[in-house]
Design a protein around this motif. Structure first.
Motif, PDB file in Angstrom:
ATOM      1  N   VAL A  30       0.724  -1.213  -0.199  1.00 43.56           N
ATOM      2  CA  VAL A  30       0.096   0.074  -0.044  1.00 43.56           C
ATOM      3  C   VAL A  30       0.744   1.168   0.060  1.00 43.56           C
ATOM      4  CG1 VAL A  30      -2.145  -0.924   0.844  1.00 43.56           C
ATOM      5  CG2 VAL A  30      -0.230  -0.182   2.437  1.00 43.56           C
ATOM      6  N   ARG A  31       2.024   1.127  -0.648  1.00 44.66           N
ATOM      7  CA  ARG A  31       2.985   2.196  -0.729  1.00 44.66           C
ATOM      8  C   ARG A  31       3.467   2.668   0.678  1.00 44.66           C
ATOM      9  NH1 ARG A  31       2.819   0.194  -4.715  1.00 44.66           N
ATOM     10  NH2 ARG A  31       2.534   0.883  -6.857  1.00 44.66           N
ATOM     11  N   ALA A  33       1.504   3.054   3.303  1.00 46.64           N
ATOM     12  CA  ALA A  33       0.613   3.782   3.865  1.00 46.64           C
ATOM     13  C   ALA A  33       0.653   3.353   5.425  1.00 46.64           C
ATOM     14  CB  ALA A  33      -0.693   3.898   3.681  1.00 46.64           C
ATOM     15  N   PHE A  34       0.195   4.358   6.539  1.00 47.98           N
ATOM     16  CA  PHE A  34       0.598   3.742   8.037  1.00 47.98           C
ATOM     17  C   PHE A  34      -1.118   3.819   8.458  1.00 47.98           C
ATOM     18  CE2 PHE A  34       1.312   8.314   7.770  1.00 47.98           C
ATOM     19  CZ  PHE A  34       0.176   9.055   8.207  1.00 47.98           C
ATOM     20  N   SER A  70       2.973   6.856   1.968  1.00 46.01           N
ATOM     21  CA  SER A  70       2.028   7.390   1.209  1.00 46.01           C
ATOM     22  C   SER A  70       0.845   7.935   2.104  1.00 46.01           C
ATOM     23  CB  SER A  70       1.241   6.236   0.107  1.00 46.01           C
ATOM     24  OG  SER A  70       0.681   5.430   1.072  1.00 46.01           O
ATOM     25  N   GLY A  72      -1.552   8.337   5.522  1.00 47.41           N
ATOM     26  CA  GLY A  72      -2.547   7.770   6.136  1.00 47.41           C
ATOM     27  C   GLY A  72      -3.245   6.737   5.481  1.00 47.41           C
ATOM     28  N   TYR A  82      -8.272   7.940  11.882  1.00 44.79           N
ATOM     29  CA  TYR A  82      -7.999   6.470  11.189  1.00 44.79           C
ATOM     30  C   TYR A  82      -8.361   5.377  12.422  1.00 44.79           C
ATOM     31  CZ  TYR A  82      -5.916   9.065   7.539  1.00 44.79           C
ATOM     32  OH  TYR A  82      -5.814   9.759   6.860  1.00 44.79           O
ATOM     33  N   LEU A  91      -5.998  10.649  15.038  1.00 47.18           N
ATOM     34  CA  LEU A  91      -4.946  11.192  14.088  1.00 47.18           C
ATOM     35  C   LEU A  91      -3.611  10.818  14.750  1.00 47.18           C
ATOM     36  CD1 LEU A  91      -7.029  14.325  13.141  1.00 47.18           C
ATOM     37  CD2 LEU A  91      -6.632  12.380  11.868  1.00 47.18           C
ATOM     38  N   VAL A  93      -1.026   9.806  14.042  1.00 50.81           N
ATOM     39  CA  VAL A  93       0.418  10.184  13.422  1.00 50.81           C
ATOM     40  C   VAL A  93       1.037  11.461  14.147  1.00 50.81           C
ATOM     41  CG1 VAL A  93      -0.190  11.517  11.465  1.00 50.81           C
ATOM     42  CG2 VAL A  93       1.751  10.168  11.371  1.00 50.81           C
ATOM     43  N   TYR A 114       7.748   7.655  -3.416  1.00 54.05           N
ATOM     44  CA  TYR A 114       6.600   8.618  -3.038  1.00 54.05           C
ATOM     45  C   TYR A 114       6.832   8.907  -1.502  1.00 54.05           C
ATOM     46  CZ  TYR A 114       4.297   8.039  -7.234  1.00 54.05           C
ATOM     47  OH  TYR A 114       4.105   7.892  -8.636  1.00 54.05           O
ATOM     48  N   GLY A 118       0.296  12.435   4.420  1.00 53.52           N
ATOM     49  CA  GLY A 118       1.057  12.200   5.787  1.00 53.52           C
ATOM     50  C   GLY A 118       2.256  11.821   5.700  1.00 53.52           C
ATOM     51  N   THR A 140      -1.579  15.978  -0.685  1.00 51.48           N
ATOM     52  CA  THR A 140      -2.983  15.516  -1.364  1.00 51.48           C
ATOM     53  C   THR A 140      -3.924  15.815  -0.521  1.00 51.48           C
ATOM     54  OG1 THR A 140      -3.319  13.245  -0.384  1.00 51.48           O
ATOM     55  CG2 THR A 140      -1.772  13.391  -2.427  1.00 51.48           C
ATOM     56  N   PHE A 147      -6.249  17.715   5.766  1.00 50.81           N
ATOM     57  CA  PHE A 147      -5.060  18.697   5.781  1.00 50.81           C
ATOM     58  C   PHE A 147      -4.427  18.560   6.963  1.00 50.81           C
ATOM     59  CE2 PHE A 147      -8.608  20.959   7.507  1.00 50.81           C
ATOM     60  CZ  PHE A 147      -8.361  21.587   8.604  1.00 50.81           C
TER      61      PHE A 147
HETATM   62  O1  1HA Z   1      -3.675  14.452   5.924  1.00 51.36           O
HETATM   63  C1  1HA Z   1      -3.533  13.495   6.980  1.00 51.36           C
HETATM   64  C2  1HA Z   1      -3.725  13.943   8.264  1.00 51.36           C
HETATM   65  C3  1HA Z   1      -3.821  15.244   8.820  1.00 51.36           C
HETATM   66  C4  1HA Z   1      -4.009  15.664   9.821  1.00 51.36           C
HETATM   67  C5  1HA Z   1      -3.746  14.770  10.830  1.00 51.36           C
HETATM   68  C6  1HA Z   1      -3.424  13.298  10.687  1.00 51.36           C
HETATM   69  C7  1HA Z   1      -3.292  13.007   9.311  1.00 51.36           C
HETATM   70  C8  1HA Z   1      -2.909  11.777   9.155  1.00 51.36           C
HETATM   71  C9  1HA Z   1      -2.625  11.234   7.340  1.00 51.36           C
HETATM   72  C10 1HA Z   1      -3.061  12.337   6.494  1.00 51.36           C
HETATM   73  C11 1HA Z   1      -3.214  11.912   5.111  1.00 51.36           C
HETATM   74  O2  1HA Z   1      -1.979  10.986   5.026  1.00 51.36           O
HETATM   75  S1  1HA Z   1      -3.989  12.413   4.000  1.00 51.36           S
HETATM   76  C12 1HA Z   1      -3.215  11.937   2.315  1.00 51.36           C
HETATM   77  C13 1HA Z   1      -3.368  10.292   2.294  1.00 51.36           C
HETATM   78  N1  1HA Z   1      -2.580   9.756   1.236  1.00 51.36           N
HETATM   79  C14 1HA Z   1      -2.867  10.079  -0.056  1.00 51.36           C
HETATM   80  O3  1HA Z   1      -3.772  10.647  -0.559  1.00 51.36           O
HETATM   81  C15 1HA Z   1      -1.912   9.406  -1.126  1.00 51.36           C
HETATM   82  C16 1HA Z   1      -2.739   8.165  -1.601  1.00 51.36           C
HETATM   83  N2  1HA Z   1      -1.885   7.593  -2.597  1.00 51.36           N
HETATM   84  C17 1HA Z   1      -1.570   7.852  -3.815  1.00 51.36           C
HETATM   85  O4  1HA Z   1      -1.765   8.924  -4.315  1.00 51.36           O
HETATM   86  C18 1HA Z   1      -0.764   7.013  -4.590  1.00 51.36           C
HETATM   87  O5  1HA Z   1      -1.193   5.796  -4.381  1.00 51.36           O
HETATM   88  C19 1HA Z   1       0.741   7.037  -4.817  1.00 51.36           C
HETATM   89  C20 1HA Z   1       1.234   8.514  -5.406  1.00 51.36           C
HETATM   90  C21 1HA Z   1       1.127   7.260  -3.361  1.00 51.36           C
HETATM   91  C22 1HA Z   1       1.381   5.875  -5.623  1.00 51.36           C
HETATM   92  O6  1HA Z   1       0.820   5.684  -6.914  1.00 51.36           O
HETATM   93  P1  1HA Z   1       1.076   4.581  -7.687  1.00 51.36           P
HETATM   94  O7  1HA Z   1       2.405   3.949  -7.845  1.00 51.36           O
HETATM   95  O8  1HA Z   1       0.480   4.741  -8.917  1.00 51.36           O
HETATM   96  O9  1HA Z   1       0.293   3.229  -6.889  1.00 51.36           O
HETATM   97  P2  1HA Z   1      -1.146   3.119  -6.656  1.00 51.36           P
HETATM   98  O10 1HA Z   1      -1.581   2.004  -7.835  1.00 51.36           O
HETATM   99  O11 1HA Z   1      -1.944   4.211  -6.738  1.00 51.36           O
HETATM  100  O12 1HA Z   1      -1.055   2.172  -5.212  1.00 51.36           O
HETATM  101  C23 1HA Z   1      -0.775   1.015  -4.995  1.00 51.36           C
HETATM  102  C24 1HA Z   1      -1.595   0.311  -4.051  1.00 51.36           C
HETATM  103  O13 1HA Z   1      -1.426   0.917  -2.756  1.00 51.36           O
HETATM  104  C25 1HA Z   1      -3.119   0.462  -4.353  1.00 51.36           C
HETATM  105  O14 1HA Z   1      -3.669  -0.648  -3.797  1.00 51.36           O
HETATM  106  P3  1HA Z   1      -4.636  -1.783  -4.650  1.00 51.36           P
HETATM  107  O15 1HA Z   1      -5.472  -0.659  -5.570  1.00 51.36           O
HETATM  108  O16 1HA Z   1      -3.440  -2.238  -5.536  1.00 51.36           O
HETATM  109  O17 1HA Z   1      -5.214  -2.596  -3.908  1.00 51.36           O
HETATM  110  C26 1HA Z   1      -3.352   1.861  -3.485  1.00 51.36           C
HETATM  111  O18 1HA Z   1      -5.053   1.716  -3.239  1.00 51.36           O
HETATM  112  C27 1HA Z   1      -2.659   1.647  -2.143  1.00 51.36           C
HETATM  113  N3  1HA Z   1      -2.538   2.901  -1.553  1.00 51.36           N
HETATM  114  C28 1HA Z   1      -1.524   3.770  -1.941  1.00 51.36           C
HETATM  115  N4  1HA Z   1      -1.576   4.738  -1.217  1.00 51.36           N
HETATM  116  C29 1HA Z   1      -2.650   4.444  -0.056  1.00 51.36           C
HETATM  117  C30 1HA Z   1      -2.974   3.174  -0.490  1.00 51.36           C
HETATM  118  N5  1HA Z   1      -3.913   2.721   0.356  1.00 51.36           N
HETATM  119  C31 1HA Z   1      -4.338   3.261   1.209  1.00 51.36           C
HETATM  120  N6  1HA Z   1      -4.201   4.541   1.828  1.00 51.36           N
HETATM  121  C32 1HA Z   1      -2.890   4.948   0.715  1.00 51.36           C
HETATM  122  N7  1HA Z   1      -2.558   6.461   1.343  1.00 51.36           N
END
Ligand code: 1HA
Length: 270
Positions: A30-31, A33-34, A70, A72, A82, A91, A93, A114, A118, A140, A147
């Motif tokens: 899942v790249r 992700a935590f 990647s 949360g 989460y 939250l 993290v 990547y 978070g 993102t 945010f």
């Molecule tokens: O904003 C916060 C917070 C704010 C305040 C307080 C606490 C916080 C805590 C956390 C966060 C956040 O992190 S919000 C932002 C959450 N993350 C994202 O929006 C990134 C989502 N991922 C991506 O944009 C893309 O996956 C990637 C650019 C990292 C990689 O792209 P790539 O190489 O094309 O791979 P991809 O096919 O998209 O992903 C591979 C697998 O990993 C997929 O699973 P599958 O469809 O094969 O079953 C994908 O779903 C999974 N994956 C990737 N990122 C995440 C994930 N699964 C769950 N969560 C993820 N974040």
């Protein structure tokens, strides 16, 4: 280089080598992700590295070459945070971010692939970032409904300036390693094959220096942006040094011996 496993976890790896701790997010499917278990384990591993007197620098990284982290895990994102085994949305993290800043040892982000959302904020709160040439950085939140207005926004702006920080959050673009280097978001960029060698080299350079000087400097850098909590940390370090002095020991000993302390014997520095 032979990394030794220090503790076995489910979502992360915690290893050490020659005074360097390495904490690896190990969810490459899942790249990296935590989920709540991941952050809980990271908090535990960072705490062990903090308390281990043999450790002088800590590397944070992600398994594989596709991602550092990647952010949360969106699949366990409930309403209000989460959700882990305890069913409580949090939250979590944010506690990890604070811990990384508090630990009085340098924390180095070793980034391949990547560092997004978070996961990007995690590298931002590390003291240094060594990037592989395939690294990609970005936020993102506004796209996925989130945010981080704490270190993720304010501290990011202190590092790269407000225009760039606002661009990163307002447009949610991705930036390659060279762009990150140009904006001062990372310390250096190396070919992926050299990433660990280079990171270990930076750690070894720091290990050769005075631990107390590095500790005081980390506290001082933090104090500038952490308000009273930052001053508390820096002042705590001053107290730590004071406790090692004969002057402070006199106060302690006089109390234990039920006598008046004799502070007259100590110099009043100008
Ligand atoms: O904003 C916060 C917070 C704010 C305040 C307080 C606490 C916080 C805590 C956390 C966060 C956040 O992190 S919000 C932002 C959450 N993350 C994202 O929006 C990134 C989502 N991922 C991506 O944009 C893309 O996956 C990637 C650019 C990292 C990689 O792209 P790539 O190489 O094309 O791979 P991809 O096919 O998209 O992903 C591979 C697998 O990993 C997929 O699973 P599958 O469809 O094969 O079953 C994908 O779903 C999974 N994956 C990737 N990122 C995440 C994930 N699964 C769950 N969560 C993820 N974040």
């Amino acid at each position: 280089r032979q990394w030794v496993t220090e503790h076995v976890y489910e979502d992360i790896k915690y290893e050490s080598y020659n005074g360097i701790a390495k904490i690896t997010i190990n969810r490459p499917e899942v790249r990296n992700a935590f989920r709540p278990k991941t952050t809980a384990e990271m908090i535990d591993a960072f705490t062990r590295a903090r308390d281990d007197a043999k450790i002088g620098a800590i590397i944070l990284t992600g398994e594989g070459e596709k991602a550092f982290c990647s952010g949360g895990d969106q699949k366990v994102r409930g309403n209000g945070g989460y959700v882990g085994d305890d069913n409580i949305p949090r939250l979590n993290v944010l506690d990890l971010q604070t811990l990384i800043r508090k630990i009085p040892k340098p924390v180095v982000a070793m980034v391949a692939g990547y560092a997004i959302g978070g996961g990007h904020v995690l590298h931002v709160v590390c003291d240094l970032t060594i990037a592989a040439d395939n690294a990609r950085f970005g936020q993102t939140g506004p796209r996925v409904g989130s945010f981080d207005g704490g270190y993720g926004a304010g501290y990011l702006a202190r590092i790269i300036g407000h225009k760039k920080a606002r661009e990163i959050w307002f447009l949610c673009r991705q930036y390659d390693a060279q762009e990150a280097l140009d904006m001062g978001l990372v310390n250096t960029v190396v070919p992926y094959e050299q990433l660990e060698d280079e990171t270990v080299k930076w750690c070894e350079e720091m290990l050769a220096l005075s631990p107390m000087a590095l500790r005081m400097l980390k506290g001082a850098f933090n104090a500038d942006s952490d308000g009273l909590a930052g001053i508390q940390q820096l002042a705590g370090d001053a107290t730590l040094l004071y406790y090692t002095s004969d002057e402070a020991k006199e106060g302690r000993d006089a109390f234990k011996e039920k006598r008046q302390p004799d502070f007259g014997q100590f110099p009043r520095f100008p």
